[in-house]
Design an enzyme around this catalytic site. Structure first.
Site, short mmCIF file in Angstrom:
data_model
loop_
_atom_site.label_atom_id
_atom_site.label_comp_id
_atom_site.label_asym_id
_atom_site.label_seq_id
_atom_site.Cartn_x
_atom_site.Cartn_y
_atom_site.Cartn_z
N SER A 262 -18.56 38.61 -10.77
CA SER A 262 -19.99 38.43 -11.01
C SER A 262 -20.47 37.20 -10.24
O SER A 262 -19.69 36.26 -10.02
CB SER A 262 -20.26 38.22 -12.51
OG SER A 262 -21.60 37.80 -12.73
N TYR B 100 -18.42 33.97 -20.47
CA TYR B 100 -18.38 35.10 -19.54
C TYR B 100 -18.24 34.59 -18.11
O TYR B 100 -17.39 35.07 -17.34
CB TYR B 100 -19.64 35.94 -19.68
CG TYR B 100 -19.77 37.01 -18.62
CD1 TYR B 100 -19.07 38.20 -18.73
CD2 TYR B 100 -20.58 36.83 -17.51
CE1 TYR B 100 -19.18 39.20 -17.76
CE2 TYR B 100 -20.69 37.80 -16.53
CZ TYR B 100 -20.00 38.99 -16.66
OH TYR B 100 -20.10 39.96 -15.69
#
Length: 249
Positions: free
Chosen positions: A145, A158
């Protein structure tokens, strides 16, 4: 993906399920889905079954090595050969920056990092025994990501796990390079999904991107299939950022 067998971890829904559909359209020979939801894994194989492709599904909680290796072995046995593994399984919890609990850290680490690692180990053991095609025995693509490269105080655990997967990708890529296994990762920015529309997140995505919109899921999937497909015979240890200019690296 022409004539290749692809296994997608976390392929029961979302980007993983889309990858399965696009791989079928791109000429894949076989599709395997590993997901914690057995019904979703079976459903994601519908288009592959309709075309008469080899298919395999396995339900798995990827937090343990034993379960991950068993699920991969089950799918690999059904397909006969696994040319490409895509690690798409992850959780995306949101918590205040200073309020992440031990349990939340442990769960994020167990799925996003350890689960990815377990599946890589299983795939590498299988791929090393295969005959190479154009110098390549197999390809692994991990989904990371842009949050790995940009401050993300709304979801600190995350972001940390995705940064860890970037590092994991590079280290494993170097370790298996001599075996003819290519390991790369793809880091998407926000995608214009139905969930994003319902949550009102699309407007935020549009403002953050120089292109004025979030990515279509197919635009991200194309890069994953490129890294995991037969046209990639030399790239390894790379993280491909697909962010519409959200970040530059």
């Amino acid at each position: 993906m022409k004539n290749l067998n692809l296994v997608i971890v976390g392929g029961g829904a979302g980007l993983g399920a889309l990858l399965a559909e696009m791989a079928v359209a791109d000429g894949a020979a076989g599709i395997g889905i590993i997901d914690i939801n057995a019904e979703a894994a079976e459903a994601a194989l519908a288009s592959a079954r309709a075309k008469g492709l080899k298919v395999a599904a396995a339900a798995c909680d990827i937090r343990t090595a034993a379960a991950s290796h068993a699920a991969f072995a089950e799918v690999a046995s059904a397909l006969g050969r696994v040319d490409t593994l895509v690690n798409s399984a992850a959780i995306y919890p949101r918590r205040p920056t200073l309020g992440v609990t031990d349990e939340e850290w442990d769960l994020s680490n167990a799925i996003n990092i350890k689960g990815t690692y377990h599946m890589m180990v299983a795939a590498i053991g299988h791929m090393k025994a295969q005959e190479p095609v154009a110098h390549v025995r197999g390809r692994i693509v991990n989904i990371t990501s842009v949050d790995a490269f940009k401050a993300h105080p709304k979801n600190i655990h995350y972001a940390a796990t995705k940064a860890a997967v970037v590092s994991l990708t590079r280290s494993v890529a170097e370790y298996v390079a001599a075996d003819g296994i290519l390991v790369n990762s793809v880091a998407p920015a926000g995608m214009a999904t139905e969930k994003a529309r319902q949550s009102g997140f699309l407007e935020e995505l549009a403002k953050a991107s120089p292109l004025g919109r979030g990515a279509l899921p197919t635009e991200i999937a194309e890069w994953i299939l490129m890294a995991g497909g037969p046209r990639n015979t030399y790239m390894t240890g790379e993280n491909i950022i697909v962010s519409g200019g959200y970040i530059y690296a």
